[in-house]
Scaffold this motif. Structure first.
Motif, PDB file in Angstrom:
ATOM      1  N   PHE A  84      20.089  20.683  -4.485  1.00 17.43           N
ATOM      2  CA  PHE A  84      19.168  21.788  -4.254  1.00 17.43           C
ATOM      3  C   PHE A  84      20.007  22.984  -3.821  1.00 17.43           C
ATOM      4  O   PHE A  84      20.655  22.941  -2.769  1.00 17.43           O
ATOM      5  CB  PHE A  84      18.186  21.382  -3.147  1.00 17.43           C
ATOM      6  CG  PHE A  84      17.046  22.325  -2.898  1.00 17.43           C
ATOM      7  CD1 PHE A  84      15.838  22.139  -3.538  1.00 17.43           C
ATOM      8  CD2 PHE A  84      17.174  23.369  -1.998  1.00 17.43           C
ATOM      9  CE1 PHE A  84      14.762  22.978  -3.282  1.00 17.43           C
ATOM     10  CE2 PHE A  84      16.114  24.220  -1.741  1.00 17.43           C
ATOM     11  CZ  PHE A  84      14.898  24.026  -2.391  1.00 17.43           C
ATOM     12  N   ALA A  85      20.042  24.035  -4.624  1.00 11.89           N
ATOM     13  CA  ALA A  85      20.867  25.212  -4.332  1.00 11.89           C
ATOM     14  C   ALA A  85      19.974  26.429  -4.127  1.00 11.89           C
ATOM     15  O   ALA A  85      19.167  26.761  -4.996  1.00 11.89           O
ATOM     16  CB  ALA A  85      21.857  25.465  -5.473  1.00 11.89           C
ATOM     17  N   THR A  86      20.130  27.101  -3.002  1.00 14.03           N
ATOM     18  CA  THR A  86      19.338  28.289  -2.691  1.00 14.03           C
ATOM     19  C   THR A  86      20.124  29.177  -1.733  1.00 14.03           C
ATOM     20  O   THR A  86      21.069  28.716  -1.087  1.00 14.03           O
ATOM     21  CB  THR A  86      17.973  27.904  -2.077  1.00 14.03           C
ATOM     22  OG1 THR A  86      17.141  29.060  -1.996  1.00 14.03           O
ATOM     23  CG2 THR A  86      18.125  27.270  -0.705  1.00 14.03           C
ATOM     24  N   HIS A  87      19.716  30.432  -1.639  1.00 14.41           N
ATOM     25  CA  HIS A  87      20.371  31.308  -0.666  1.00 14.41           C
ATOM     26  C   HIS A  87      19.956  30.924   0.755  1.00 14.41           C
ATOM     27  O   HIS A  87      20.783  30.919   1.663  1.00 14.41           O
ATOM     28  CB  HIS A  87      20.034  32.768  -0.956  1.00 14.41           C
ATOM     29  CG  HIS A  87      20.786  33.738  -0.109  1.00 14.41           C
ATOM     30  ND1 HIS A  87      22.163  33.811  -0.113  1.00 14.41           N
ATOM     31  CD2 HIS A  87      20.362  34.661   0.790  1.00 14.41           C
ATOM     32  CE1 HIS A  87      22.555  34.757   0.743  1.00 14.41           C
ATOM     33  NE2 HIS A  87      21.483  35.275   1.314  1.00 14.41           N
ATOM     34  N   GLY A  88      18.693  30.618   0.925  1.00 12.01           N
ATOM     35  CA  GLY A  88      18.219  30.121   2.210  1.00 12.01           C
ATOM     36  C   GLY A  88      17.291  31.040   2.968  1.00 12.01           C
ATOM     37  O   GLY A  88      16.589  30.600   3.877  1.00 12.01           O
ATOM     38  N   HIS A  89      17.259  32.317   2.619  1.00 11.57           N
ATOM     39  CA  HIS A  89      16.447  33.268   3.382  1.00 11.57           C
ATOM     40  C   HIS A  89      14.955  32.957   3.328  1.00 11.57           C
ATOM     41  O   HIS A  89      14.226  33.310   4.252  1.00 11.57           O
ATOM     42  CB  HIS A  89      16.722  34.699   2.935  1.00 11.57           C
ATOM     43  CG  HIS A  89      16.396  34.996   1.513  1.00 11.57           C
ATOM     44  ND1 HIS A  89      17.075  34.418   0.460  1.00 11.57           N
ATOM     45  CD2 HIS A  89      15.453  35.803   0.967  1.00 11.57           C
ATOM     46  CE1 HIS A  89      16.571  34.879  -0.680  1.00 11.57           C
ATOM     47  NE2 HIS A  89      15.588  35.704  -0.391  1.00 11.57           N
ATOM     48  N   ARG A  90      14.494  32.281   2.304  1.00 11.03           N
ATOM     49  CA  ARG A  90      13.075  31.906   2.200  1.00 11.03           C
ATOM     50  C   ARG A  90      12.779  30.574   2.889  1.00 11.03           C
ATOM     51  O   ARG A  90      11.639  30.119   2.886  1.00 11.03           O
ATOM     52  CB  ARG A  90      12.648  31.831   0.734  1.00 11.03           C
ATOM     53  CG  ARG A  90      12.754  33.139  -0.015  1.00 11.03           C
ATOM     54  CD  ARG A  90      11.585  34.051   0.321  1.00 11.03           C
ATOM     55  NE  ARG A  90      11.702  35.342  -0.300  1.00 11.03           N
ATOM     56  CZ  ARG A  90      11.159  35.678  -1.470  1.00 11.03           C
ATOM     57  NH1 ARG A  90      10.478  34.800  -2.151  1.00 11.03           N
ATOM     58  NH2 ARG A  90      11.327  36.892  -1.937  1.00 11.03           N
ATOM     59  N   PHE A  91      13.801  29.946   3.461  1.00  4.19           N
ATOM     60  CA  PHE A  91      13.648  28.645   4.110  1.00  4.19           C
ATOM     61  C   PHE A  91      13.996  28.692   5.602  1.00  4.19           C
ATOM     62  O   PHE A  91      14.250  27.656   6.208  1.00  4.19           O
ATOM     63  CB  PHE A  91      14.507  27.591   3.395  1.00  4.19           C
ATOM     64  CG  PHE A  91      14.045  27.322   1.991  1.00  4.19           C
ATOM     65  CD1 PHE A  91      13.035  26.411   1.741  1.00  4.19           C
ATOM     66  CD2 PHE A  91      14.610  28.009   0.919  1.00  4.19           C
ATOM     67  CE1 PHE A  91      12.593  26.179   0.439  1.00  4.19           C
ATOM     68  CE2 PHE A  91      14.177  27.780  -0.374  1.00  4.19           C
ATOM     69  CZ  PHE A  91      13.169  26.856  -0.617  1.00  4.19           C
ATOM     70  N   ASN A  92      14.020  29.892   6.179  1.00  2.00           N
ATOM     71  CA  ASN A  92      14.243  30.070   7.623  1.00  2.00           C
ATOM     72  C   ASN A  92      15.529  29.420   8.128  1.00  2.00           C
ATOM     73  O   ASN A  92      15.579  28.916   9.250  1.00  2.00           O
ATOM     74  CB  ASN A  92      13.046  29.518   8.415  1.00  2.00           C
ATOM     75  CG  ASN A  92      11.748  30.180   8.017  1.00  2.00           C
ATOM     76  OD1 ASN A  92      11.659  31.403   7.995  1.00  2.00           O
ATOM     77  ND2 ASN A  92      10.756  29.384   7.663  1.00  2.00           N
ATOM     78  N   VAL A  93      16.589  29.456   7.313  1.00  3.11           N
ATOM     79  CA  VAL A  93      17.831  28.771   7.688  1.00  3.11           C
ATOM     80  C   VAL A  93      18.534  29.400   8.893  1.00  3.11           C
ATOM     81  O   VAL A  93      19.385  28.749   9.504  1.00  3.11           O
ATOM     82  CB  VAL A  93      18.819  28.670   6.496  1.00  3.11           C
ATOM     83  CG1 VAL A  93      18.231  27.823   5.395  1.00  3.11           C
ATOM     84  CG2 VAL A  93      19.227  30.055   6.006  1.00  3.11           C
ATOM     85  N   GLU A  94      18.170  30.612   9.241  1.00  4.19           N
ATOM     86  CA  GLU A  94      18.789  31.214  10.413  1.00  4.19           C
ATOM     87  C   GLU A  94      18.310  30.541  11.701  1.00  4.19           C
ATOM     88  O   GLU A  94      18.920  30.690  12.757  1.00  4.19           O
ATOM     89  CB  GLU A  94      18.600  32.727  10.465  1.00  4.19           C
ATOM     90  CG  GLU A  94      17.180  33.230  10.307  1.00  4.19           C
ATOM     91  CD  GLU A  94      16.752  33.450   8.860  1.00  4.19           C
ATOM     92  OE1 GLU A  94      16.364  32.463   8.207  1.00  4.19           O
ATOM     93  OE2 GLU A  94      16.781  34.583   8.395  1.00  4.19           O
ATOM     94  N   TYR A  95      17.245  29.723  11.604  1.00  3.14           N
ATOM     95  CA  TYR A  95      16.709  29.013  12.769  1.00  3.14           C
ATOM     96  C   TYR A  95      17.001  27.516  12.726  1.00  3.14           C
ATOM     97  O   TYR A  95      17.301  26.917  13.739  1.00  3.14           O
ATOM     98  CB  TYR A  95      15.207  29.242  12.888  1.00  3.14           C
ATOM     99  CG  TYR A  95      14.875  30.708  12.933  1.00  3.14           C
ATOM    100  CD1 TYR A  95      15.210  31.487  14.040  1.00  3.14           C
ATOM    101  CD2 TYR A  95      14.254  31.334  11.857  1.00  3.14           C
ATOM    102  CE1 TYR A  95      14.931  32.844  14.067  1.00  3.14           C
ATOM    103  CE2 TYR A  95      13.968  32.684  11.891  1.00  3.14           C
ATOM    104  CZ  TYR A  95      14.308  33.437  12.998  1.00  3.14           C
ATOM    105  OH  TYR A  95      14.048  34.773  13.017  1.00  3.14           O
ATOM    106  N   SER A  96      16.871  26.918  11.537  1.00  3.67           N
ATOM    107  CA  SER A  96      17.114  25.481  11.383  1.00  3.67           C
ATOM    108  C   SER A  96      17.143  25.145   9.898  1.00  3.67           C
ATOM    109  O   SER A  96      16.672  25.906   9.066  1.00  3.67           O
ATOM    110  CB  SER A  96      16.038  24.691  12.125  1.00  3.67           C
ATOM    111  OG  SER A  96      15.215  23.953  11.297  1.00  3.67           O
TER     112      SER A  96
END
Length: 166
Positions: A84-96
Motif C-alpha cells: 500500500f503506497a500513499t503520501h499519507g496526508h489523507r491518513f493522519n500520519v502526522e499523528y499515528s
C-alpha cells in the motif's frame, strides 16, 4: 532482470519537492533495484524521476502535487506481497499510523509505505510492516540528513524494510 531465488529490492523515496540533486547519489548508494516507489511531493518531476531510475517507477500524489494526475494510493504487488503506497496526508500520519494501517489491511496489503512527515520510520502496526523513508531533499529528523528506504522481499515472500541516510 531478477533471477529466480534473488531478493526483490524496491527503492522507496519521498518528498523530493522539486529537488532531485540527491537522487543520483541515492541510486548509486542503493545499488541494483527492481522498482522505485516515490511517495509523493515530486512536484511535477515525474518524467525526470522515471528517466533517472531506469526501472519501473510508481509515483503517488502528495499534498504539494497540485496538478498531478497520479493516484493518492497505489497498490503494488511484487512476489505475492501487496504494498500500500500513499503520501499519507489523507491518513493522519502526522499523528499515528493507525488509519494508514487499517486502510492497508482492508486492501489485503502486508506492507504500508507513506511519506509526508519527512521523518524516517520503520515499525509494525498489528501485522502490517509500515515504513516512511523520510525525505530526500528536506529532512526533518535530528540528523538533518536526506534519507531513503529499501523494501526487500525474499524468495520466501517475507518483506523487510530499512531506512538509510546519505
Amino acid at each position: 532482470m531478477k533471477e529466480r531465488g534473488d531478493n526483490m529490492r524496491i527503492l522507496v523515496i519521498s518528498d523530493s519537492h522539486g529537488q532531485l540533486g540527491n537522487l543520483n547519489e541515492i541510486l548509486k548508494e542503493a545499488g541494483k533495484v527492481d522498482r522505485v516507489i516515490h511517495l509523493g511531493d515530486a512536484v511535477g518531476q515525474d518524467e525526470e524521476i522515471r528517466e533517472m531510475c531506469g526501472c519501473p517507477v510508481t509515483i503517488v500524489r502528495g499534498n504539494c502535487d497540485f496538478y498531478s494526475k497520479n493516484e493518492l494510493v497505489e497498490i503494488v504487488e511484487e512476489e505475492n506481497v501487496k504494498i500500500f503506497a500513499t503520501h499519507g496526508h489523507r491518513f493522519n500520519v502526522e499523528y499515528s499510523a493507525n488509519d494508514l494501517c487499517n486502510a492497508a489491511r482492508e486492501e489485503g496489503c502486508s506492507v504500508a509505505l507513506y511519506g509526508h512527515t519527512h521523518v524516517p520510520d520503520v515499525s509494525y502496526c498489528k501485522d502490517v510492516l509500515v515504513m516512511n523513508p523520510g525525505s530526500i531533499s528536506r529532512p526533518r529528523q535530528a540528523s538533518g540528513r536526506p534519507t531513503y528506504g529499501i523494501v526487500t522481499i525474499g524468495s520466501n515472500g517475507e518483506a523487510r524494510a530499512d531506512t538509510y541516510s546519505l
